[in-house]
Write an enzyme that holds these catalytic residues in place. Structure first.
Site, short mmCIF file in Angstrom:
data_model
loop_
_atom_site.label_atom_id
_atom_site.label_comp_id
_atom_site.label_asym_id
_atom_site.label_seq_id
_atom_site.Cartn_x
_atom_site.Cartn_y
_atom_site.Cartn_z
N CYS A 38 -4.04 -1.70 6.99
CA CYS A 38 -4.05 -0.36 6.41
C CYS A 38 -5.34 -0.11 5.62
CB CYS A 38 -2.84 -0.22 5.50
SG CYS A 38 -2.65 1.37 4.72
N CYS A 48 0.83 -1.20 0.00
CA CYS A 48 0.00 0.00 0.00
C CYS A 48 0.87 1.25 0.00
CB CYS A 48 -0.93 0.00 1.21
SG CYS A 48 -1.96 1.47 1.32
#
Length: 356
Positions: A191, A92
C-alpha cells in the site's frame, strides 16, 4: 447505472500521498520512494484528469507521508528486522485512510451526513446497530481482510461503491463514461509504496535499504547447516528455501532473531509448518456484537478461510484453535475473524503453536 450527477451533492475528491524517501535524518524528499518508488505524480495527474472529466470536481492533494512512515512503515520495519511478517496494509487502513485522512477531510467528529468514499472491494452492513465490514460480491477482489481493523465508528462514515460490483463491471463503467483511466493497469504491491518487481525476493531487496538483518545459517530441525541466508526479512514462514546442492524441496518453518538462524523442513506438510493454535494479545473488534465461538479465520489475503474456535483469554486478547491445522502461519501476520461473510475484527499474531 447512470452517470453520477455531481451537481446534486457537495462532492469533493482527495488524492492521498503516503510515500516519500526519508533519509537517516528523517528529512522528507520530493518524489515517492525515489527512483524506485511508485509513480505518485502520474497518479496525481490521472486523478485531476478524471475530476475534470466528471464536471470539474474539486480535488485536493493531502500529503500524509510522515504519518505513514511513523505509524505504519517504521513499526513494520521493526517486525521485519525481528523476523516476523507484518501486514502494513491493514494498519494503513486503520491509522491512515480511515484515521488521519478521515480526520482531515471529515473532521475528528464527522457530521451525521458526511462520508468518505473509497474504491475498496468490500460491503458495509448493519448488525446489532453497528456498521460492519462484509465480503465483497467479487470474491477474487475482496478487500475486507485489509479493512478488518477499522472500527465501526469509522465505517459508519464510509462508503464502498464497488462492494456489490465485479471488477469487469467496474472496468465497463469506466469505459462507458470514457474515463481517462479506463484502460489503466491495476496497481499492485505494498500500500502506497508500490510495486518492487516480481516475487518475494524483489520486495526483500527493497527492504535491504531499510532493514539491518545480518546473514545467518539455514538449518534442519536437528541443527544440521544446509545453507545460508542474507537476512531474516528475506524469507517468510512457508516460503520455499532454494538450497544449492539439494534436490529436495525445503520450506522455511521457523526464524530465530537471536541466532539469526532459519529452520527449514522438507515438504509443505511437515509438522513444524502446521499451525494448531495461535495467540493474539491485542485484537481489534470492529464492534461489540455477539458471536459464536466457532468462526472462520483468514491469515493471508486471498487464502480460503479456515474453521476455528475462538476463546477470549483477557480483555483484549484471543486464542484461536484450528481443526484441521493451518499451514504456514507466522508471528506478525494479521488474523481476521469472520462470522460467515461478516468481518468481526483482526489482530496481530504473537505466538504460533504447531504440531511439532
Amino acid at each position: 447505472m447512470s452517470r453520477p450527477n455531481t451537481q446534486d451533492i457537495d462532492l469533493r475528491a482527495v488524492f492521498m500521498r503516503n510515500w516519500s524517501t526519508i533519509d537517516e535524518r528523517g528529512e522528507m524528499h520530493s518524489g515517492s520512494g525515489g527512483a524506485m518508488g511508485c509513480d505518485w505524480l502520474r497518479d496525481w495527474h490521472d486523478v485531476q484528469r478524471v475530476c475534470r472529466h466528471l464536471g470539474n470536481i474539486p480535488v485536493e492533494l493531502i500529503d500524509l507521508s510522515r504519518d505513514y512512515w511513523v505509524h505504519v512503515f517504521e513499526p513494520a520495519l521493526g517486525q521485519w528486522s525481528d523476523g516476523t511478517t507484518p501486514n502494513p496494509d491493514v494498519e494503513c487502513n486503520r491509522s491512515i485512510k480511515f484515521g488521519a485522512l478521515m480526520d482531515r477531510v471529515l473532521g475528528a467528529q464527522p457530521r451525521e451526513h458526511s462520508w468518505l468514499a473509497t474504491g475498496h472491494y468490500a460491503r458495509l452492513i448493519r448488525r446489532d446497530g453497528y456498521t460492519m465490514i462484509a465480503r465483497a460480491a467479487d470474491a477474487t477482489k475482496d478487500q475486507s481482510f485489509f479493512l478488518s481493523s477499522v472500527p465501526s465508528s469509522r465505517l459508519a462514515h464510509s462508503v464502498f461503491p464497488l462492494g456489490l460490483m465485479h471488477k469487469h463491471e467496474t472496468r465497463a463503467l469506466a469505459r462507458k463514461w470514457a474515463l481517462p483511466t479506463a484502460e489503466n493497469s491495476e496497481s499492485m504491491g505494498l500500500c502506497f509504496v508500490g510495486e518492487r518487481g516480481a516475487g518475494a525476493h524483489a520486495f526483500a531487496r527493497f527492504l535491504d535499504g531499510y532493514v539491518e538483518s545480518g546473514a545467518g545459517d539455514m538449518i534442519t530441525p536437528d541443527g544440521t547447516v544446509v545453507g545460508t541466508h542474507c537476512g531474516l526479512h528475506t524469507y517468510t514462514i512457508g516460503q520455499r528455501a532454494r538450497l544449492a546442492g539439494h534436490t529436495e524441496r525445503f520450506y522455511v518453518a521457523r526464524k530465530d532473531p537471536a541466532s539469526r538462524r532459519i529452520t527449514v523442513v522438507p515438504g509443505k506438510t511437515h509438522p513444524l509448518l502446521l499451525c494448531t493454535a495461535l495467540h493474539v494479545s491485542t485484537f481489534h473488534w470492529t464492534a461489540d456484537v455477539a458471536h459464536p465461538p466457532q468462526l472462520l479465520a483468514q491469515v493471508r489475503y486471498r487464502t480460503p478461510p479456515s474453521p476455528c474456535t475462538v476463546k477470549q483469554h483477557d480483555a483484549a486478547g484471543v486464542a484461536v484453535r484450528f481443526d484441521p491445522p493451518v499451514a504456514a502461519v507466522s508471528p506478525g501476520q494479521t488474523i481476521a475473524l469472520y462470522d460467515g461473510d461478516v468481518c468481526l475484527g483482526s489482530g496481530t499474531i504473537d505466538r504460533v503453536d504447531t504440531l511439532a
